[in-house]
Structures are given as C-alpha cells and as structure tokens.
Design a protein around this motif. Structure first.
Motif, PDB file in Angstrom:
ATOM      1  N   UNK A  12      25.540  -0.674   3.819  1.00  0.00           N
ATOM      2  CA  UNK A  12      26.081   0.674   3.921  1.00  0.00           C
ATOM      3  C   UNK A  12      25.294   1.546   2.949  1.00  0.00           C
ATOM      4  N   UNK A  13      24.917   2.726   3.394  1.00  0.00           N
ATOM      5  CA  UNK A  13      24.098   3.581   2.552  1.00  0.00           C
ATOM      6  C   UNK A  13      24.300   5.045   2.852  1.00  0.00           C
ATOM      7  N   UNK A  14      23.323   5.830   2.426  1.00  0.00           N
ATOM      8  CA  UNK A  14      23.381   7.286   2.571  1.00  0.00           C
ATOM      9  C   UNK A  14      22.088   7.808   3.182  1.00  0.00           C
ATOM     10  N   UNK A  15      22.220   8.776   4.076  1.00  0.00           N
ATOM     11  CA  UNK A  15      21.093   9.553   4.578  1.00  0.00           C
ATOM     12  C   UNK A  15      21.134  10.879   3.831  1.00  0.00           C
ATOM     13  N   UNK A  16      20.023  11.219   3.181  1.00  0.00           N
ATOM     14  CA  UNK A  16      19.956  12.435   2.379  1.00  0.00           C
ATOM     15  C   UNK A  16      19.252  13.555   3.129  1.00  0.00           C
ATOM     16  N   UNK A  17      19.782  14.758   2.969  1.00  0.00           N
ATOM     17  CA  UNK A  17      19.160  15.930   3.572  1.00  0.00           C
ATOM     18  C   UNK A  17      17.827  16.215   2.902  1.00  0.00           C
ATOM     19  N   UNK A  18      16.971  16.918   3.599  1.00  0.00           N
ATOM     20  CA  UNK A  18      15.655  17.287   3.068  1.00  0.00           C
ATOM     21  C   UNK A  18      15.802  17.977   1.712  1.00  0.00           C
ATOM     22  N   UNK A  19      14.948  17.581   0.779  1.00  0.00           N
ATOM     23  CA  UNK A  19      14.934  18.206  -0.535  1.00  0.00           C
ATOM     24  C   UNK A  19      15.999  17.710  -1.488  1.00  0.00           C
ATOM     25  N   UNK A  20      16.739  16.690  -1.128  1.00  0.00           N
ATOM     26  CA  UNK A  20      17.791  16.178  -2.004  1.00  0.00           C
ATOM     27  C   UNK A  20      17.198  15.661  -3.318  1.00  0.00           C
ATOM     28  N   UNK A  67      16.626  14.144  11.927  1.00  0.00           N
ATOM     29  CA  UNK A  67      16.869  15.127  10.868  1.00  0.00           C
ATOM     30  C   UNK A  67      15.573  15.315  10.085  1.00  0.00           C
ATOM     31  N   UNK A  68      14.833  16.384  10.366  1.00  0.00           N
ATOM     32  CA  UNK A  68      13.545  16.599   9.699  1.00  0.00           C
ATOM     33  C   UNK A  68      13.660  16.566   8.173  1.00  0.00           C
ATOM     34  N   UNK A  69      12.745  15.810   7.541  1.00  0.00           N
ATOM     35  CA  UNK A  69      12.671  15.753   6.087  1.00  0.00           C
ATOM     36  C   UNK A  69      13.722  14.877   5.420  1.00  0.00           C
ATOM     37  N   UNK A  70      14.615  14.294   6.193  1.00  0.00           N
ATOM     38  CA  UNK A  70      15.660  13.451   5.603  1.00  0.00           C
ATOM     39  C   UNK A  70      15.100  12.068   5.291  1.00  0.00           C
ATOM     40  N   UNK A  71      15.850  11.321   4.474  1.00  0.00           N
ATOM     41  CA  UNK A  71      15.459   9.934   4.237  1.00  0.00           C
ATOM     42  C   UNK A  71      16.681   9.105   3.845  1.00  0.00           C
ATOM     43  N   UNK A  72      16.603   7.822   4.157  1.00  0.00           N
ATOM     44  CA  UNK A  72      17.665   6.890   3.798  1.00  0.00           C
ATOM     45  C   UNK A  72      17.442   6.479   2.348  1.00  0.00           C
ATOM     46  N   UNK A  73      18.474   6.648   1.545  1.00  0.00           N
ATOM     47  CA  UNK A  73      18.410   6.312   0.130  1.00  0.00           C
ATOM     48  C   UNK A  73      18.321   4.800  -0.060  1.00  0.00           C
ATOM     49  N   UNK A  74      17.429   4.362  -0.938  1.00  0.00           N
ATOM     50  CA  UNK A  74      17.337   2.934  -1.244  1.00  0.00           C
ATOM     51  C   UNK A  74      18.613   2.505  -1.955  1.00  0.00           C
ATOM     52  N   UNK A  75      18.955   1.239  -1.811  1.00  0.00           N
ATOM     53  CA  UNK A  75      20.180   0.712  -2.404  1.00  0.00           C
ATOM     54  C   UNK A  75      21.325   0.816  -1.419  1.00  0.00           C
ATOM     55  N   UNK A  76      22.463   0.307  -1.805  1.00  0.00           N
ATOM     56  CA  UNK A  76      23.626   0.335  -0.916  1.00  0.00           C
ATOM     57  C   UNK A  76      24.901   0.515  -1.713  1.00  0.00           C
TER      58      UNK A  76
END
Length: 192
Positions: free
Chosen positions: A55-63, A134-143
C-alpha cells in the motif's frame, strides 16, 4: 477452481468493488478474489492469503514529499476511495493530514491532476496504473501497509474451508499466482 470442483465457471462483472462485496455477503456470488480486510471479515469468510501487495501513495506533480513519514502533515490532503480499506485505515492513522474521500479512481485522477489533493492512497498496483494518467505524478517509494488478497465466500459455508485452504496452498506452491502477477506486470507485489 471451477475445474477442481467440477462446476461451470460463470464470471459475473460488477462496476464497483462495493457491489462485489455485497454479492458475496448476500450469497449472490459464490466466491470473490479480493482484499481480506478485518472489516470485510465481519461480512464474509476468507481462505488464507494468496497475494500481498504494498500500500502506498501516488503524489501529484511537484510534491515535496520524499518519504512515507512525511505524508501526515497539517494542510496535506490525502485522497482515498470512499469506503475502501485505505479509507478505514488512514482515517484512523493519519492525525494531521486531511483524508479526502473520493468516489472513484477516475475522480481521484482528476483531483490529483488539478492539485485538489496532494496524494492518493491505495495498493501500488492501482497507483502505478493511475500514474500513467496523471502527468508528472509518481509513486512514492516505501509503503504504509500491505493489502492481503484472499478468496472470499459468504458466511455460513464452513464446509468449503478445507477445500479453499488446500486450493490456496496449491496455487501458492505451484507459483501460479506469482507467475500470473509477472505476466500482468502487477506492481507492488510482495514476494515470499
């Protein structure tokens, strides 16, 4: 499973996960392959876990967030699907960030893109699919946790327990589940 039970295989497709869970709870569906959360275990019975996903987080662009520990900050908005296991857990665990309940993944994609939420929380398999939209987003490492997938059956069908335990053990030992996850390029799978 149907072959082993010598019964016809009849898939039933539902638009929402809540509908799947209701079908199992009421006996309209005989089995479902789903997340075995404590809340769901009150409504249906589960075989042993056959698949674990981060389980993790998808972060918006520029987070500015660099670590899972940085999510729970005052003013940060974390989206979850309404009524999901992520909703139940994070509504309890996050003390400073605001949990924003969102009806669908499609709506979450829109809110991330428009920066109405800072992050979206669910299993990483879903997050990686969302990231492509979601342009520019990324999945945060870790859980922040794990999702445990198991076969669900309606309550009151205890006679199925031995079969399901054996079946789950067989598909795990044979490598069927991990092979299928690899073929599907399922992200976030936790291997034994």
């Amino acid at each position: 499973m149907a072959e082993k039970l010598h019964v016809p295989y009849e898939p039933v497709v539902y638009a929402k996960n809540a509908e799947v869970l209701e079908a199992v709870k009421t006996g309209a569906a005989d089995v479902a392959f789903t997340n075995a959360s404590p809340a769901r275990a009150k409504l249906m019975d589960f075989a042993p876990v056959y698949l674990r996903i981060e389980l993790g987080y998808l972060l918006a662009e520029g987070s500015p967030v660099k670590d899972v520990g940085e999510i729970d900050v005052s003013g940060r908005k974390v989206g979850v699907t309404t009524g999901s296991s992520s909703d139940a857990e994070l509504s309890h665990d996050l003390k400073n960030a605001t949990v924003v309940r969102i009806a669908t993944i499609k709506d979450a994609i829109g809110q991330l893109t428009a920066h109405q939420i800072d992050a979206f929380a669910t299993n990483k398999a879903t997050l990686f699919e969302m990231a492509e939209k979601v342009p520019g987003s990324h999945v945060l490492q870790g859980r922040w946790g794990e999702e445990h997938h198991a076969i669900a059956i309606p309550k009151g069908r205890e006679a199925a327990g031995d079969f399901l335990r054996g079946f789950t053990e067989e598909i795990g030992e044979s490598g069927l589940v991990l092979d299928a996850a690899k073929r599907a390029d399922l992200k976030g799978v936790i291997t034994p």
